[in-house]
Design a protein around this motif. Structure first.
Motif, PDB file in Angstrom:
ATOM      1  N   ARG A  45      52.654  57.323  -0.792  1.00 14.82           N
ATOM      2  CA  ARG A  45      52.883  57.340  -2.236  1.00 14.82           C
ATOM      3  C   ARG A  45      53.043  58.786  -2.680  1.00 14.82           C
ATOM      4  O   ARG A  45      52.465  59.694  -2.072  1.00 14.82           O
ATOM      5  N   HIS A  46      53.821  59.007  -3.733  1.00 15.33           N
ATOM      6  CA  HIS A  46      53.905  60.335  -4.341  1.00 15.33           C
ATOM      7  C   HIS A  46      52.567  60.572  -5.054  1.00 15.33           C
ATOM      8  O   HIS A  46      52.106  59.713  -5.794  1.00 15.33           O
ATOM      9  N   ALA A  47      51.968  61.723  -4.802  1.00 17.60           N
ATOM     10  CA  ALA A  47      50.660  61.979  -5.420  1.00 17.60           C
ATOM     11  C   ALA A  47      50.840  62.380  -6.880  1.00 17.60           C
ATOM     12  O   ALA A  47      51.594  63.307  -7.183  1.00 17.60           O
ATOM     13  N   LYS A  48      50.112  61.680  -7.756  1.00 17.40           N
ATOM     14  CA  LYS A  48      50.289  61.945  -9.198  1.00 17.40           C
ATOM     15  C   LYS A  48      48.996  62.340  -9.887  1.00 17.40           C
ATOM     16  O   LYS A  48      49.021  62.865 -10.991  1.00 17.40           O
ATOM     17  N   THR A  49      47.863  62.015  -9.286  1.00 17.32           N
ATOM     18  CA  THR A  49      46.584  62.354  -9.906  1.00 17.32           C
ATOM     19  C   THR A  49      45.865  63.357  -9.004  1.00 17.32           C
ATOM     20  O   THR A  49      46.253  63.551  -7.843  1.00 17.32           O
ATOM     21  N   ASP A  50      44.799  63.945  -9.512  1.00 14.83           N
ATOM     22  CA  ASP A  50      44.022  64.892  -8.690  1.00 14.83           C
ATOM     23  C   ASP A  50      43.501  64.210  -7.440  1.00 14.83           C
ATOM     24  O   ASP A  50      43.487  64.786  -6.353  1.00 14.83           O
ATOM     25  N   GLU A  51      43.079  62.961  -7.625  1.00  8.33           N
ATOM     26  CA  GLU A  51      42.538  62.224  -6.467  1.00  8.33           C
ATOM     27  C   GLU A  51      43.618  61.968  -5.409  1.00  8.33           C
ATOM     28  O   GLU A  51      43.397  62.130  -4.212  1.00  8.33           O
ATOM     29  N   ASP A  52      44.822  61.579  -5.910  1.00  5.30           N
ATOM     30  CA  ASP A  52      45.968  61.378  -4.994  1.00  5.30           C
ATOM     31  C   ASP A  52      46.294  62.673  -4.253  1.00  5.30           C
ATOM     32  O   ASP A  52      46.593  62.674  -3.063  1.00  5.30           O
ATOM     33  N   LEU A  53      46.269  63.782  -4.990  1.00  8.05           N
ATOM     34  CA  LEU A  53      46.615  65.074  -4.374  1.00  8.05           C
ATOM     35  C   LEU A  53      45.615  65.431  -3.278  1.00  8.05           C
ATOM     36  O   LEU A  53      45.983  65.959  -2.228  1.00  8.05           O
ATOM     37  N   LYS A  54      44.355  65.096  -3.535  1.00  6.02           N
ATOM     38  CA  LYS A  54      43.315  65.347  -2.518  1.00  6.02           C
ATOM     39  C   LYS A  54      43.618  64.506  -1.276  1.00  6.02           C
ATOM     40  O   LYS A  54      43.560  64.987  -0.141  1.00  6.02           O
ATOM     41  N   THR A  55      43.980  63.231  -1.509  1.00  7.37           N
ATOM     42  CA  THR A  55      44.303  62.341  -0.377  1.00  7.37           C
ATOM     43  C   THR A  55      45.542  62.846   0.359  1.00  7.37           C
ATOM     44  O   THR A  55      45.581  62.867   1.591  1.00  7.37           O
ATOM     45  N   ALA A  56      46.556  63.292  -0.400  1.00  8.84           N
ATOM     46  CA  ALA A  56      47.784  63.790   0.227  1.00  8.84           C
ATOM     47  C   ALA A  56      47.490  65.023   1.083  1.00  8.84           C
ATOM     48  O   ALA A  56      48.020  65.174   2.187  1.00  8.84           O
TER      49      ALA A  56
END
Ligand SMILES: O=C(O)CCC(=O)C(=O)O
Length: 272
Positions: free
Chosen positions: A205-216
């Motif tokens: 997934r394209h990271a869009k939230t801070d949490e997503d960015l951490k996962t990315a």
């Protein structure tokens, strides 16, 4: 191509989808030609003697026609239908496999974050190395995950061979068929020969939230050229993928490139 709600629900519940003949016979012949050229010229395939798996990174990134798989409308519709149209392409591996691949998931993200697209380039059956899956095992509450069962030890644990683990299915396939699965899904292969041709593309997934960015960042610190300490000459991707990209394709590349450059600045294109 647009996925139906039934296909999206199936993927959510079972963790995979099979797309028979997503690529036409002409297309898959070209893909096989591109794969063979890439593994022979960039992947050590010329030295493959069948004693071990030969594996190389970014199988679609060494030739422009292979890189253009990322522009293929049906493939984009498939991945976009599951991860969103702005999905990230994150590399993959190309293989001459030798022997069995034991049971494993590729991730334990506990959510739909990453998928693997699998291309089997020869006909494969349950006896000759077809992909095996345990439907539903991507869910954190699946009994394999809850009880932390090591399926590869099922002979010792339960008295049957890992390939007979209850509930596993085999995806027999022809060249041109595509299997896409959640990285958290348990998968394996049994009975393949000494030159089983298979390659993958990973997308997130394209990271869009801070949490997503951490996962990315977590994802790319492991599943990337930098994570494997490989120099592509252009950071996250081999140069051909980037140099032949138009704006549309770049939508799927820029975020992994940026994060990879931050994580591994010494491998960035400018640094080399
Ligand atoms: O075909 C196979 O051997 C399974 C592939 C696999 O395990 C993987 O790509 O992670």
């Amino acid at each position: 191509m647009k996925l139906t709600q039934i296909q999206i629900d199936f993927f959510d519940v079972f963790g995979y989808l099979v797309m028979p003949q997503l690529f036409s016979p002409t297309e898959i012949d070209q893909i096989i030609d591109g794969f063979e050229w890439s593994i022979l010229n960039h992947g050590g395939g010329d030295k493959h003697d069948g004693s071990n798996r030969t594996m190389f990174g970014g199988p679609i990134e060494h030739r422009s026609d292979m890189s253009a798989l990322l522009d293929h409308p049906a493939l984009k519709g498939l991945v976009g239908g599951l991860l969103g149209d702005d999905f990230n392409y994150c590399g993959g591996d190309g293989n001459y496999y030798t022997g069995n691949t034991g049971w494993h998931p590729d991730g334990n993200w506990g959510q739909l974050f990453a998928v693997k697209i699998a291309f089997y380039l020869d006909e494969v059956t349950s006896e000759t190395g077809a992909l095996r899956l345990i439907p539903g095992s991507h869910k954190p509450d699946h009994f394999i995950r809850q009880r932390q069962i090591d399926i590869n030890k099922s002979m010792i644990l339960f008295g049957f061979s890992p390939m007979d683990f209850p509930g596993n299915i085999t995806i027999e396939s022809q060249p041109g068929d595509i299997v896409i699965f959640n990285h958290d899904l348990y998968h394996a292969s049994y009975g393949g020969g000494t030159r089983r041709r298979m390659f993958t593309m990973n997308c997130t997934r394209h990271a869009k939230t801070d949490e997503d960015l951490k996962t990315a960042r977590q994802y790319l610190s492991i599943h990337s050229p930098g994570g494997y300490n490989i120099k592509t000459g252009a950071g996250m991707f081999y140069p051909t993928m980037i140099d032949t990209s138009n704006q549309e394709r770049m939508k799927h590349l820029w975020q992994p490139i940026k994060i990879h450059d931050q994580l591994f600045p010494h491998l960035a294109r400018e640094a080399i």
